[in-house]
Design an enzyme around this catalytic site. Structure first.
Site, PDB file in Angstrom:
ATOM      1  N   HIS A 268       0.934  -1.289  -0.061  1.00 57.98           N
ATOM      2  CA  HIS A 268       0.098   0.047  -0.050  1.00 57.98           C
ATOM      3  C   HIS A 268       0.889   1.100   0.382  1.00 57.98           C
ATOM      4  O   HIS A 268       1.443   1.439  -1.028  1.00 57.98           O
ATOM      5  CB  HIS A 268      -0.880  -0.263   1.308  1.00 57.98           C
ATOM      6  CG  HIS A 268      -1.898   0.801   1.395  1.00 57.98           C
ATOM      7  ND1 HIS A 268      -2.398   1.925   0.099  1.00 57.98           N
ATOM      8  CD2 HIS A 268      -2.890   1.317   2.239  1.00 57.98           C
ATOM      9  CE1 HIS A 268      -3.454   2.343   0.515  1.00 57.98           C
ATOM     10  NE2 HIS A 268      -3.766   1.992   1.797  1.00 57.98           N
ATOM     11  N   HIS A 307      -2.518  -2.107 -10.130  1.00 60.50           N
ATOM     12  CA  HIS A 307      -3.529  -1.538  -9.161  1.00 60.50           C
ATOM     13  C   HIS A 307      -4.687  -2.234  -9.177  1.00 60.50           C
ATOM     14  O   HIS A 307      -5.131  -2.767 -10.122  1.00 60.50           O
ATOM     15  CB  HIS A 307      -3.509   0.019  -9.562  1.00 60.50           C
ATOM     16  CG  HIS A 307      -4.483   0.603  -8.434  1.00 60.50           C
ATOM     17  ND1 HIS A 307      -5.587   0.715  -8.168  1.00 60.50           N
ATOM     18  CD2 HIS A 307      -3.756   1.727  -7.596  1.00 60.50           C
ATOM     19  CE1 HIS A 307      -6.064   1.557  -7.158  1.00 60.50           C
ATOM     20  NE2 HIS A 307      -4.668   1.924  -6.871  1.00 60.50           N
ATOM     21  N   ASP A 363       2.669   5.492  -7.283  1.00 59.43           N
ATOM     22  CA  ASP A 363       4.008   5.721  -6.584  1.00 59.43           C
ATOM     23  C   ASP A 363       5.135   5.200  -7.375  1.00 59.43           C
ATOM     24  O   ASP A 363       6.316   5.454  -7.052  1.00 59.43           O
ATOM     25  CB  ASP A 363       3.852   4.309  -5.524  1.00 59.43           C
ATOM     26  CG  ASP A 363       3.051   4.668  -4.396  1.00 59.43           C
ATOM     27  OD1 ASP A 363       3.095   5.732  -3.775  1.00 59.43           O
ATOM     28  OD2 ASP A 363       2.206   3.691  -3.964  1.00 59.43           O
TER      29      ASP A 363
HETATM   30  N1  ACO Z   1       4.623  -6.988 -10.922  1.00 55.33           N
HETATM   31  C1  ACO Z   1       4.266  -8.365 -11.427  1.00 55.33           C
HETATM   32  N2  ACO Z   1       3.153  -8.994 -11.533  1.00 55.33           N
HETATM   33  C2  ACO Z   1       2.084  -8.181 -10.966  1.00 55.33           C
HETATM   34  C3  ACO Z   1       2.325  -7.086 -10.261  1.00 55.33           C
HETATM   35  C4  ACO Z   1       3.469  -6.431 -10.371  1.00 55.33           C
HETATM   36  N3  ACO Z   1       3.562  -5.221  -9.733  1.00 55.33           N
HETATM   37  N4  ACO Z   1       0.964  -6.633  -9.686  1.00 55.33           N
HETATM   38  C5  ACO Z   1       0.373  -7.527 -10.147  1.00 55.33           C
HETATM   39  N5  ACO Z   1       0.825  -8.738 -10.716  1.00 55.33           N
HETATM   40  C6  ACO Z   1       0.310  -9.874 -11.275  1.00 55.33           C
HETATM   41  C7  ACO Z   1       0.157 -11.027 -10.246  1.00 55.33           C
HETATM   42  O1  ACO Z   1       1.371 -11.774 -10.044  1.00 55.33           O
HETATM   43  C8  ACO Z   1      -0.848 -11.754 -10.579  1.00 55.33           C
HETATM   44  O2  ACO Z   1      -0.604 -12.677 -11.746  1.00 55.33           O
HETATM   45  P1  ACO Z   1      -1.137 -14.027 -11.962  1.00 55.33           P
HETATM   46  O3  ACO Z   1      -2.779 -13.746 -12.080  1.00 55.33           O
HETATM   47  O4  ACO Z   1      -0.724 -14.540 -13.013  1.00 55.33           O
HETATM   48  O5  ACO Z   1      -1.103 -14.875 -10.755  1.00 55.33           O
HETATM   49  C9  ACO Z   1      -1.837 -10.776 -11.388  1.00 55.33           C
HETATM   50  O6  ACO Z   1      -1.006  -9.595 -11.699  1.00 55.33           O
HETATM   51  C10 ACO Z   1      -2.954 -10.132 -10.413  1.00 55.33           C
HETATM   52  O7  ACO Z   1      -2.088  -9.648  -9.397  1.00 55.33           O
HETATM   53  P2  ACO Z   1      -3.140  -9.397  -7.877  1.00 55.33           P
HETATM   54  O8  ACO Z   1      -2.016  -9.404  -6.780  1.00 55.33           O
HETATM   55  O9  ACO Z   1      -4.155 -10.419  -7.717  1.00 55.33           O
HETATM   56  O10 ACO Z   1      -3.693  -8.062  -7.984  1.00 55.33           O
HETATM   57  P3  ACO Z   1      -4.210  -7.122  -6.863  1.00 55.33           P
HETATM   58  O11 ACO Z   1      -5.484  -6.344  -7.432  1.00 55.33           O
HETATM   59  O12 ACO Z   1      -4.620  -7.909  -5.659  1.00 55.33           O
HETATM   60  O13 ACO Z   1      -2.940  -6.373  -6.503  1.00 55.33           O
HETATM   61  C11 ACO Z   1      -1.477  -4.598  -6.118  1.00 55.33           C
HETATM   62  C12 ACO Z   1      -2.901  -4.944  -6.585  1.00 55.33           C
HETATM   63  C13 ACO Z   1      -1.303  -5.022  -4.547  1.00 55.33           C
HETATM   64  C14 ACO Z   1      -1.202  -3.191  -6.214  1.00 55.33           C
HETATM   65  C15 ACO Z   1      -0.457  -5.160  -7.166  1.00 55.33           C
HETATM   66  O14 ACO Z   1      -0.536  -4.856  -8.544  1.00 55.33           O
HETATM   67  C16 ACO Z   1       0.994  -5.357  -6.390  1.00 55.33           C
HETATM   68  O15 ACO Z   1       1.489  -6.113  -5.703  1.00 55.33           O
HETATM   69  N6  ACO Z   1       1.668  -3.922  -7.069  1.00 55.33           N
HETATM   70  C17 ACO Z   1       3.192  -3.881  -6.425  1.00 55.33           C
HETATM   71  C18 ACO Z   1       2.918  -2.920  -5.309  1.00 55.33           C
HETATM   72  C19 ACO Z   1       2.328  -1.532  -5.753  1.00 55.33           C
HETATM   73  O16 ACO Z   1       2.960  -0.717  -6.406  1.00 55.33           O
HETATM   74  N7  ACO Z   1       1.435  -0.930  -4.654  1.00 55.33           N
HETATM   75  C20 ACO Z   1       0.910   0.310  -4.685  1.00 55.33           C
HETATM   76  C21 ACO Z   1      -0.247   0.264  -5.049  1.00 55.33           C
HETATM   77  S1  ACO Z   1      -0.918   2.046  -5.337  1.00 55.33           S
HETATM   78  C22 ACO Z   1      -1.162   2.500  -3.597  1.00 55.33           C
HETATM   79  O17 ACO Z   1      -1.390   1.814  -2.753  1.00 55.33           O
HETATM   80  C23 ACO Z   1      -1.255   3.875  -3.731  1.00 55.33           C
END
Ligand code: ACO
Length: 432
Positions: A268, A307, A363
């Site tokens: 987050h 996201h 971010d």
């Molecule tokens: N890099 C690589 N793969 C990713 C990423 C990433 N940043 N984000 C999601 N994925 C992939 C996952 O591995 C998953 O793949 P799969 O379906 O093949 O297993 C798929 O995309 C879906 O991912 P989830 O984790 O289910 O997506 P969710 O909506 O729950 O997560 C999140 C969103 C937490 C923001 C995620 O994209 C992530 O971890 N990003 C990196 C951290 C980040 O930048 N957070 C800031 C968010 S913005 C904020 O809080 C202001």
């Protein structure tokens, strides 16, 4: 017009149910009518991590993730970032309307009046280890503020709520700056009421021996815009925590401490910190393909990408890219920005990222700007918390005033063992 309903047939019993639809949603409690035997509490919906469950009705922030739209109280984020100050946006989030000039003057004056901390808070900060993470200090000290303001418990009184809102928006930057000064062993710099909200924050961070600190106007405005972009984001993880804690009628300082703790997590508000660490680890443009390969292999995530809601683009990321240009024109170009720009180019053309609909989020660039302004990486989530405070408070108050809300208490699907007994415990006759 016929009433909007959803017809559901339970194939276990053949019974049919009409479930009302309101604003595109069905009330989950209606599902309780669906039972096999007329007893028990009926059907539940199962939604870990609230992927498709609205927990409230809210008039604060609108997001359309498919189209990359973000609006506060109806105003597009692009217009607010272009024309408003952070404190005007804070007023808008809390009151529902932008302030007129007189209201804006009173609001700024009231917040400026509350920026000082009780001197005992300084002793509390002094008790933290020299290398304590400032976000840990912020979580601890903002929670501790509740003990200084017992009147904050009067959450049913509008006047008391207003006072705590002013105090929290005013004091978060002071707590944050004091946490930083503690870490580097500098004496605390007191707030300067002549400066803007962001200008004063820069003053409390970096004032040294000069009689008056004069913030660079480009950096001051850049910080203000970043705070605007972070000010609210409807029902995200930390806001959900703010509402949940608020729903038990805890005071808003305690609820803000809990929301800040949620924001601390690397998925987050901790993500901007992780982005900078990641860019430093990559180190040079030539190593990007190798890094992307590891992401594709599922070995790691590309921080600052993806996201839960935005599956097209994050509108805040676009605004931030422009702010990065303004800031770097003052501070000098950062090699990390070059790595970030190339990483964005590579990722947006890569089929893994296209397939998973992963775009840069707010971010991805905010950390580069913060670093260029001079903030250490540890302070990034703290800056996010300062920006998000008005949003948390607007959501907290809206939740309290909503007659449909009660103490937050989700259901569960129990998957543990059925009743069993300790050795030697006599079972009741019926169970034998
Ligand atoms: N890099 C690589 N793969 C990713 C990423 C990433 N940043 N984000 C999601 N994925 C992939 C996952 O591995 C998953 O793949 P799969 O379906 O093949 O297993 C798929 O995309 C879906 O991912 P989830 O984790 O289910 O997506 P969710 O909506 O729950 O997560 C999140 C969103 C937490 C923001 C995620 O994209 C992530 O971890 N990003 C990196 C951290 C980040 O930048 N957070 C800031 C968010 S913005 C904020 O809080 C202001």
């Amino acid at each position: 017009m016929p009433e909007e309903t959803l017809s559901v047939v339970d194939n276990r019993t053949g019974r049919r149910y009409e479930i009302p639809i309101r604003d595109g949603a069905i009330p989950a409690t209606e599902l309780q009518k669906i039972t096999t035997d007329g007893a028990g509490t009926g059907m539940m919906s199962y939604d870990p991590a609230f992927l498709n469950t609205a927990s409230c009705r809210s008039a604060i922030t609108y997001i359309d993730g498919e189209r990359g739209i973000l609006r506060y109280r109806g105003y597009p984020i692009e217009e607010l970032a272009d024309k408003s100050s952070f404190l005007e946006v804070a007023y808008l989030l809390i009151h529902g309307e932008l302030p007129d000039p007189e209201q804006a003057r009173e609001w700024v004056e009231a917040i400026t009046h509350h920026t000082l901390l009780h001197e005992n808070i300084k002793k509390l900060i002094d008790g933290f280890h020299h290398d304590a993470h400032p976000m840990g200090i912020l979580v601890g000290t903002v929670g501790a503020l509740s003990t200084f303001y017992p009147d904050a418990k009067d959450i049913s009184k509008a006047e008391s709520r207003r006072l705590q809102i002013l105090r929290l928006i005013a004091k978060m930057p002071t707590l944050a700056a004091f946490a930083y000064r503690h870490a580097i062993g500098m004496p605390f710099a007191y707030p300067d009421s002549d400066l803007s909200y962001s200008g004063n924050f820069l003053n409390m961070m970096w004032k040294a021996t000069e009689l008056k600190y004069e913030p660079n106007p480009v950096l001051e405005r850049a910080l203000d815009v970043l705070l605007i972009l972070h000010a609210d984001h409807e029902q995200n993880c930390s806001t959900n925590v703010m509402r949940a804690v608020g729903s038990s009628h805890a005071d808003p300082f305690s609820a803000t401490a809990a929301a800040s703790a949620a924001l601390y997590g690397p998925l987050h508000g901790g993500a901007n910190e992780q982005v900078l660490r990641m860019l430093k680890e990559i180190g040079s443009i030539s190593r990007i393909p190798e890094y992307v390969k590891r992401v594709r292999a599922g070995e790691l995530r590309l921080m600052g990408f993806g996201h839960r809601v935005y599956k097209n683009h994050d509108p805040r990321a676009r605004i931030i890219k422009k702010v990065a240009d303004d800031v770097l024109a003052v501070t000098g170009r950062s090699p990390l920005l070059d790595i970030a720009l190339e990483m964005e180019r590579v990722a947006l053309a890569d089929d893994y990222f296209i397939k998973h609909r992963l775009y840069p989020n707010v971010d991805f660039y905010s950390g580069i700007i913060y670093a260029a302004i001079g903030f250490p990486v540890d302070m990034f989530p703290v800056l996010f918390a300062i920006g998000r405070t008005p949003g948390w408070l607007a959501q907290w108050q809206e939740g309290l005033l909503d007659p449909e809300q009660k103490i937050a208490r989700p259901r569960q699907v129990y998957t543990g063992p059925a009743e069993r007994h300790l050795p030697g415990v006599r079972q009741p006759a019926a169970a034998r």
